[in-house]
Design a protein around this motif. Structure first.
Motif, PDB file in Angstrom:
ATOM      1  N   ARG A 112       0.826  -1.202   0.000  1.00 37.37           N
ATOM      2  CA  ARG A 112       0.000   0.000   0.000  1.00 37.37           C
ATOM      3  C   ARG A 112       0.867   1.263   0.000  1.00 37.37           C
ATOM      4  O   ARG A 112       0.591   2.223  -0.715  1.00 37.37           O
ATOM      5  CB  ARG A 112      -0.927  -0.024   1.218  1.00 37.37           C
ATOM      6  N   VAL A 113       1.942   1.248   0.807  1.00 41.90           N
ATOM      7  CA  VAL A 113       2.839   2.407   0.870  1.00 41.90           C
ATOM      8  C   VAL A 113       3.556   2.601  -0.467  1.00 41.90           C
ATOM      9  O   VAL A 113       3.650   3.729  -0.973  1.00 41.90           O
ATOM     10  CB  VAL A 113       3.865   2.233   2.011  1.00 41.90           C
ATOM     11  N   VAL A 114       4.049   1.503  -1.033  1.00 46.59           N
ATOM     12  CA  VAL A 114       4.748   1.604  -2.325  1.00 46.59           C
ATOM     13  C   VAL A 114       3.817   2.159  -3.395  1.00 46.59           C
ATOM     14  O   VAL A 114       4.195   3.057  -4.164  1.00 46.59           O
ATOM     15  CB  VAL A 114       5.300   0.224  -2.747  1.00 46.59           C
ATOM     16  N   GLU A 115       2.589   1.652  -3.453  1.00 48.98           N
ATOM     17  CA  GLU A 115       1.647   2.123  -4.475  1.00 48.98           C
ATOM     18  C   GLU A 115       1.255   3.577  -4.238  1.00 48.98           C
ATOM     19  O   GLU A 115       1.052   4.336  -5.194  1.00 48.98           O
ATOM     20  CB  GLU A 115       0.416   1.226  -4.493  1.00 48.98           C
ATOM     21  N   GLU A 116       1.156   3.973  -2.980  1.00 47.17           N
ATOM     22  CA  GLU A 116       0.838   5.371  -2.685  1.00 47.17           C
ATOM     23  C   GLU A 116       1.949   6.296  -3.157  1.00 47.17           C
ATOM     24  O   GLU A 116       1.694   7.365  -3.736  1.00 47.17           O
ATOM     25  CB  GLU A 116       0.616   5.538  -1.173  1.00 47.17           C
ATOM     26  N   ILE A 117       3.205   5.877  -2.930  1.00 44.19           N
ATOM     27  CA  ILE A 117       4.346   6.680  -3.385  1.00 44.19           C
ATOM     28  C   ILE A 117       4.418   6.692  -4.911  1.00 44.19           C
ATOM     29  O   ILE A 117       4.677   7.739  -5.534  1.00 44.19           O
ATOM     30  CB  ILE A 117       5.654   6.139  -2.774  1.00 44.19           C
ATOM     31  N   LEU A 120       1.849   9.061  -6.248  1.00 41.94           N
ATOM     32  CA  LEU A 120       2.248  10.455  -6.034  1.00 41.94           C
ATOM     33  C   LEU A 120       3.216  10.916  -7.112  1.00 41.94           C
ATOM     34  O   LEU A 120       3.030  11.981  -7.727  1.00 41.94           O
ATOM     35  CB  LEU A 120       2.887  10.590  -4.647  1.00 41.94           C
ATOM     36  N   PHE A 121       4.249  10.106  -7.376  1.00 38.37           N
ATOM     37  CA  PHE A 121       5.265  10.526  -8.340  1.00 38.37           C
ATOM     38  C   PHE A 121       4.788  10.388  -9.788  1.00 38.37           C
ATOM     39  O   PHE A 121       5.206  11.172 -10.649  1.00 38.37           O
ATOM     40  CB  PHE A 121       6.564   9.760  -8.096  1.00 38.37           C
ATOM     41  N   ILE A 122       3.927   9.423 -10.059  1.00 34.51           N
ATOM     42  CA  ILE A 122       3.341   9.356 -11.405  1.00 34.51           C
ATOM     43  C   ILE A 122       2.558  10.635 -11.681  1.00 34.51           C
ATOM     44  O   ILE A 122       2.590  11.175 -12.797  1.00 34.51           O
ATOM     45  CB  ILE A 122       2.437   8.108 -11.528  1.00 34.51           C
ATOM     46  N   ALA A 235       6.929  14.761   1.335  1.00 38.21           N
ATOM     47  CA  ALA A 235       6.756  14.703   2.789  1.00 38.21           C
ATOM     48  C   ALA A 235       5.355  15.144   3.207  1.00 38.21           C
ATOM     49  O   ALA A 235       4.721  14.528   4.071  1.00 38.21           O
ATOM     50  CB  ALA A 235       7.812  15.573   3.471  1.00 38.21           C
ATOM     51  N   LYS A 236       4.861  16.205   2.612  1.00 37.08           N
ATOM     52  CA  LYS A 236       3.545  16.720   2.986  1.00 37.08           C
ATOM     53  C   LYS A 236       2.427  15.777   2.548  1.00 37.08           C
ATOM     54  O   LYS A 236       1.418  15.615   3.251  1.00 37.08           O
ATOM     55  CB  LYS A 236       3.350  18.121   2.392  1.00 37.08           C
ATOM     56  N   LYS A 237       2.571  15.150   1.382  1.00 33.99           N
ATOM     57  CA  LYS A 237       1.539  14.232   0.902  1.00 33.99           C
ATOM     58  C   LYS A 237       1.515  12.932   1.712  1.00 33.99           C
ATOM     59  O   LYS A 237       0.455  12.364   1.957  1.00 33.99           O
ATOM     60  CB  LYS A 237       1.766  13.913  -0.579  1.00 33.99           C
ATOM     61  N   MET A 238       2.690  12.468   2.150  1.00 30.49           N
ATOM     62  CA  MET A 238       2.756  11.207   2.875  1.00 30.49           C
ATOM     63  C   MET A 238       2.459  11.358   4.360  1.00 30.49           C
ATOM     64  O   MET A 238       1.865  10.484   4.983  1.00 30.49           O
ATOM     65  CB  MET A 238       4.144  10.578   2.707  1.00 30.49           C
ATOM     66  N   GLY A 311      16.585   8.301  -2.387  1.00 32.65           N
ATOM     67  CA  GLY A 311      16.262   6.909  -2.080  1.00 32.65           C
ATOM     68  C   GLY A 311      15.738   6.783  -0.662  1.00 32.65           C
ATOM     69  O   GLY A 311      16.209   7.454   0.260  1.00 32.65           O
ATOM     70  N   MET A 312      14.751   5.907  -0.498  1.00 29.21           N
ATOM     71  CA  MET A 312      14.138   5.703   0.825  1.00 29.21           C
ATOM     72  C   MET A 312      13.774   4.240   1.002  1.00 29.21           C
ATOM     73  O   MET A 312      13.584   3.507   0.030  1.00 29.21           O
ATOM     74  CB  MET A 312      12.881   6.569   0.958  1.00 29.21           C
ATOM     75  N   GLY A 313      13.647   3.814   2.238  1.00 19.40           N
ATOM     76  CA  GLY A 313      13.184   2.467   2.540  1.00 19.40           C
ATOM     77  C   GLY A 313      11.684   2.469   2.749  1.00 19.40           C
ATOM     78  O   GLY A 313      11.161   3.245   3.562  1.00 19.40           O
ATOM     79  N   ALA A 314      10.975   1.605   2.016  1.00 22.61           N
ATOM     80  CA  ALA A 314       9.516   1.569   2.143  1.00 22.61           C
ATOM     81  C   ALA A 314       9.102   1.165   3.554  1.00 22.61           C
ATOM     82  O   ALA A 314       8.102   1.667   4.095  1.00 22.61           O
ATOM     83  CB  ALA A 314       8.926   0.594   1.129  1.00 22.61           C
TER      84      ALA A 314
END
Length: 345
Positions: A112-117, A120-122, A235-238, A311-314
């Motif tokens: 869910r977190v990966v798809e949310e990110i 956002l970037f798409i 940061a604000k969206k997440m 780069g970040m860790g999901a």
């Protein structure tokens, strides 16, 4: 002989009428109409009859056979129909019973977190890029400004399969492969999610396998301010519109300058608590401007093109977002933990 045939007919039809199932009926057919049956035995004595009696006796024998066969056929139809009715009765569905609830699955909290990110970037114009998890040393290190023997390789203790093949330690090789495919022509704007592997002792905050999400932008006139603005939107969206970010100088071999990004603590709103270790800030990811050497090795003119990467860790994002205190919860498949993130219950 004539009387015996009549007796056999009556006897057989009586047994056919009393048959309770198809097996019993078939046994009767074999017993009376088979080659070793009593009708055949009676007919073996026809040789003792006169020439005038033989045709009459043959006709009678055929009539007896036909009567028994017809009786068996009729009984077979009756038994088959009864069998079907019994089966239908046994399989009857009581439509008055309450329905059984259908439990649908849910996306794992990491998914869910990966798809949310990704979403956002798409929405910011990025495309999702993927690459192999079993990677060449060249793409995992050398193409990222980490030649063999470079001391910074020690920052990532790796699973090597051969001297030149390993399980990727980050998703940065996807960036290197993508840049290579562009043959020195921009723009490049990708996000790279995927599993990575490092030889690490598993504990509450470390795992030998984890999810990483990296981003890369290359074009003319890309500046540090573009990176900061992108990370601030993320940061604000997440984590909420009230979040603030802070960039601190750091070191990564593939970016120059390099930074670590912190966000204001969601628990204490920056005042200081145990979660943020009284600092008011929580480290969230690493980033920086793409090193000129990395651009040049991928065929880009570093005097014309610039770029940034992050780069970040999901798991870290998910732990902060959902308040999870142990990274191992994501991988033990404990339904009690997973159900906390169900959107159906």
């Amino acid at each position: 002989m004539q009387e015996r045939l009549k007796e056999l007919q009556a006897e057989a039809l009586e047994k056919v009428s009393a048959a309770m199932d198809l097996k019993q009926l078939n046994d009767i057919r074999v017993a009376y109409l088979g080659k070793k049956g009593p009708i055949t035995e009676v007919l073996k004595g026809m040789g003792k009859l006169s020439a005038e009696e033989r045709p009459k006796m043959g006709a009678l024998a055929n009539e007896v056979r036909d009567q028994i066969t017809q009786g068996i056929t009729a009984k077979q139809v009756q038994l088959e129909e009864a069998q079907i009715q019994a089966k239908l009765a046994a399989e009857t569905i009581d439509v008055t019973l309450p329905g059984r609830p259908v439990h649908t699955g849910n996306h794992h909290s990491l998914t869910r977190v990966v798809e949310e990110i990704e979403d956002l970037f798409i929405g910011m114009g990025y495309t999702v890029a993927e690459g192999p998890e079993v990677e060449k040393d060249y793409y995992n290190f050398e193409a990222l400004n980490l030649p063999k023997g470079h001391p910074a390789r020690d920052m990532q203790d790796s699973f090597y399969i051969t001297e030149d093949i390993l399980l990727r330690t980050h998703t940065s090789p996807v960036q290197a492969r993508t840049m290579e495919k562009h043959e020195g022509k921009g723009p490049v704007k990708i996000i790279c999610p995927g599993k990575v592997f490092r030889r690490d002792n598993d504990d509450a905050t470390h795992s030998h396998q984890f999810m990483q999400i990296e981003g890369l932008v290359i074009d003319e006139n890309i500046r540090m301010t573009d990176l900061k603005g992108t990370l601030e939107v993320f940061a604000k969206k997440m984590f909420g519109e009230e979040r603030e970010i802070r960039l601190r100088p750091s070191f990564f071999p593939f970016t120059e300058p390099s930074v670590e990004m912190d966000i204001s603590c969601m628990i204490c709103s920056g005042k200081g608590c145990n979660v943020c270790k009284k600092t008011g800030w929580i480290e969230i990811l690493g980033a920086g401007m793409v090193h000129p050497n990395v651009l040049e090795m991928a065929g880009f003119d570093s005097k014309k093109y610039t770029g940034f990467a992050f780069g970040m860790g999901a798991e870290r994002i998910a732990m902060l977002k959902y308040g999870v205190d142990d990274i191992r919860h994501f991988y033990t498949n404990d339904s009690r933990f997973l159900k906390q993130f169900s959107i159906h219950e």
